[in-house]
Design a protein around this motif. Sequence first.
Motif, PDB file in Angstrom:
ATOM      1  N   LEU A 130       8.412  23.250  30.825  1.00  0.00           N
ATOM      2  CA  LEU A 130       9.661  23.973  31.077  1.00  0.00           C
ATOM      3  C   LEU A 130      10.329  24.302  29.740  1.00  0.00           C
ATOM      4  N   LEU A 131      10.256  25.575  29.350  1.00  0.00           N
ATOM      5  CA  LEU A 131      10.707  25.981  28.014  1.00  0.00           C
ATOM      6  C   LEU A 131      12.166  25.645  27.739  1.00  0.00           C
ATOM      7  N   PRO A 132      13.124  25.954  28.614  1.00  0.00           N
ATOM      8  CA  PRO A 132      14.520  25.653  28.261  1.00  0.00           C
ATOM      9  C   PRO A 132      14.763  24.177  27.990  1.00  0.00           C
ATOM     10  N   ALA A 133      14.067  23.302  28.713  1.00  0.00           N
ATOM     11  CA  ALA A 133      14.266  21.867  28.496  1.00  0.00           C
ATOM     12  C   ALA A 133      13.779  21.458  27.114  1.00  0.00           C
ATOM     13  N   ARG A 134      12.570  21.898  26.750  1.00  0.00           N
ATOM     14  CA  ARG A 134      12.000  21.518  25.454  1.00  0.00           C
ATOM     15  C   ARG A 134      12.796  22.140  24.306  1.00  0.00           C
ATOM     16  N   LEU A 135      13.179  23.413  24.456  1.00  0.00           N
ATOM     17  CA  LEU A 135      13.914  24.088  23.386  1.00  0.00           C
ATOM     18  C   LEU A 135      15.306  23.489  23.217  1.00  0.00           C
ATOM     19  N   ASP A 136      15.983  23.204  24.313  1.00  0.00           N
ATOM     20  CA  ASP A 136      17.321  22.613  24.213  1.00  0.00           C
ATOM     21  C   ASP A 136      17.259  21.223  23.597  1.00  0.00           C
ATOM     22  N   LEU A 137      16.235  20.436  23.965  1.00  0.00           N
ATOM     23  CA  LEU A 137      16.092  19.105  23.383  1.00  0.00           C
ATOM     24  C   LEU A 137      15.850  19.204  21.880  1.00  0.00           C
ATOM     25  N   ALA A 138      14.940  20.085  21.485  1.00  0.00           N
ATOM     26  CA  ALA A 138      14.632  20.245  20.060  1.00  0.00           C
ATOM     27  C   ALA A 138      15.871  20.680  19.286  1.00  0.00           C
ATOM     28  N   ARG A 139      16.610  21.638  19.824  1.00  0.00           N
ATOM     29  CA  ARG A 139      17.779  22.143  19.106  1.00  0.00           C
ATOM     30  C   ARG A 139      18.908  21.126  19.058  1.00  0.00           C
ATOM     31  N   SER A 140      19.024  20.309  20.089  1.00  0.00           N
ATOM     32  CA  SER A 140      20.032  19.251  20.036  1.00  0.00           C
ATOM     33  C   SER A 140      19.709  18.264  18.927  1.00  0.00           C
ATOM     34  N   LEU A 141      18.445  17.876  18.813  1.00  0.00           N
ATOM     35  CA  LEU A 141      18.036  16.965  17.746  1.00  0.00           C
ATOM     36  C   LEU A 141      18.246  17.598  16.371  1.00  0.00           C
ATOM     37  N   LEU A 142      17.928  18.900  16.269  1.00  0.00           N
ATOM     38  CA  LEU A 142      18.117  19.599  14.995  1.00  0.00           C
ATOM     39  C   LEU A 142      19.595  19.603  14.598  1.00  0.00           C
ATOM     40  N   HIS A 143      20.468  19.968  15.525  1.00  0.00           N
ATOM     41  CA  HIS A 143      21.892  20.078  15.194  1.00  0.00           C
ATOM     42  C   HIS A 143      22.510  18.706  14.915  1.00  0.00           C
ATOM     43  N   ARG A 144      22.063  17.684  15.637  1.00  0.00           N
ATOM     44  CA  ARG A 144      22.547  16.336  15.336  1.00  0.00           C
ATOM     45  C   ARG A 144      22.117  15.927  13.929  1.00  0.00           C
ATOM     46  N   GLY A 145      20.910  16.311  13.554  1.00  0.00           N
ATOM     47  CA  GLY A 145      20.418  15.991  12.220  1.00  0.00           C
ATOM     48  C   GLY A 145      21.227  16.655  11.121  1.00  0.00           C
ATOM     49  N   ARG A 146      21.666  17.866  11.368  1.00  0.00           N
ATOM     50  CA  ARG A 146      22.451  18.577  10.356  1.00  0.00           C
ATOM     51  C   ARG A 146      23.739  17.837  10.028  1.00  0.00           C
ATOM     52  N   ALA A 147      24.293  17.153  11.016  1.00  0.00           N
ATOM     53  CA  ALA A 147      25.571  16.460  10.813  1.00  0.00           C
ATOM     54  C   ALA A 147      25.391  15.008  10.399  1.00  0.00           C
ATOM     55  N   ALA A 148      24.146  14.535  10.326  1.00  0.00           N
ATOM     56  CA  ALA A 148      23.888  13.118  10.065  1.00  0.00           C
ATOM     57  C   ALA A 148      23.644  12.867   8.586  1.00  0.00           C
ATOM     58  N   GLY A 149      23.657  11.595   8.208  1.00  0.00           N
ATOM     59  CA  GLY A 149      23.281  11.209   6.868  1.00  0.00           C
ATOM     60  C   GLY A 149      21.796  11.379   6.646  1.00  0.00           C
ATOM     61  N   ALA A 150      21.374  11.248   5.395  1.00  0.00           N
ATOM     62  CA  ALA A 150      19.993  11.581   5.041  1.00  0.00           C
ATOM     63  C   ALA A 150      18.970  10.785   5.841  1.00  0.00           C
ATOM     64  N   GLY A 151      19.168   9.460   5.970  1.00  0.00           N
ATOM     65  CA  GLY A 151      18.196   8.652   6.684  1.00  0.00           C
ATOM     66  C   GLY A 151      18.096   9.010   8.142  1.00  0.00           C
ATOM     67  N   GLU A 152      19.252   9.114   8.802  1.00  0.00           N
ATOM     68  CA  GLU A 152      19.253   9.466  10.217  1.00  0.00           C
ATOM     69  C   GLU A 152      18.755  10.888  10.422  1.00  0.00           C
TER      70      GLU A 152
END
Length: 258
Positions: A130-152
Motif C-alpha cells: 500500500l503506497l500511501p502507508a509506506r510513503l507516509d511512514l518514510a516521510r514521517s521518519l525523514l521529517h522527524r530526523g530533520r528536527a532531531a540531533g545527529a545521533g537520533e
Amino acid sequence: MRPVAFPLALLAAALPCGCAAPPRLHPRAAEEVARGYRYLGQGDLEKAEVAFDHALEFRPDFPEALNGRGIVERRRGRLDAARRWFEQALEVAPDLAEARVNLGEALLAAGHDDLGEASFRQALDIDPDLLPARLDLARSLLHRGRAAGAGERSALWRRARREYLHLLESRPNLAEAWHDLAFMDYQAGEFARAEAGYRRAAELDPRSVEALHGLCIALCRQGRCADGAAACRRCLEVAPGTPECRRSLAGALACAGG
C-alpha cells in the motif's frame, strides 16, 4: 496534507463469502460510495459528502463510506471529526488498510508522531504494497530526523531509507522516493549519490523544482558548477523567480567563473 488512501476494491464488499457473511450490501450503497470517491478525486467535497451520507442511509456501518466521510472532513481541516470517522470505519472493518493510513495521517497532523507511524505499520501489516502507508511512514521518519540531533537523526534516517528502498522495489519510477533519498544523501555529504537520486527524480518529474534545485547544488558540491548552473536554469524555467534556484544559480555561476 499528505495524500489520503482510497479503498481499491469497493465492489468486493458486496460479494457474499462462504463463511458467516455480513448482511448483503444494497447495490445503491456501493454506487454512492464509488460516486463519492469520484467527487473526492474532482475536489468536490460537498457532493462527496452527500454521496457518502446517502450510502450510509442504506447501510450505516458501511466502512468504505465511513472512511470517505473521514477524508471529506480531513480535507476541510477538521482533524477531530476526520479521526472519529476513520475510527468508526476501523471498528467495523479492522483490516481496511486505507482507513488505517488515513487515521495515521490525521494523527501525524495532530502531532501524534508515534501513534501515526504505528497506524501506518498496521496498514502495511495488512497490505505491504500500500503506497500511501509506506510513503507516509518514510516521510514521517525523514521529517522527524530533520528536527532531531545527529545521533537520533542517523537512526531515524536509516529507518526512513529502508522504507524508501522498499517503495522502489515495487515502484522504481516513484519520483518522490528518489528525491527524498537524495535529500538524505546530500545531508550526509554523499554528493555523488545525491546527484544520481536528484537526477532520477528530475527525469521522472521534469517539473519538480525540488529535484532540479537539489541536482544543481549536488553538482556544485562536486565542483561541477557549470552543470549545476544548467540545472538551476532549468529550475527557473519551470518556476521563474524561485528564490532558492535564483540564489543557487548565482552561486553556481560565480563558482564556474561566469
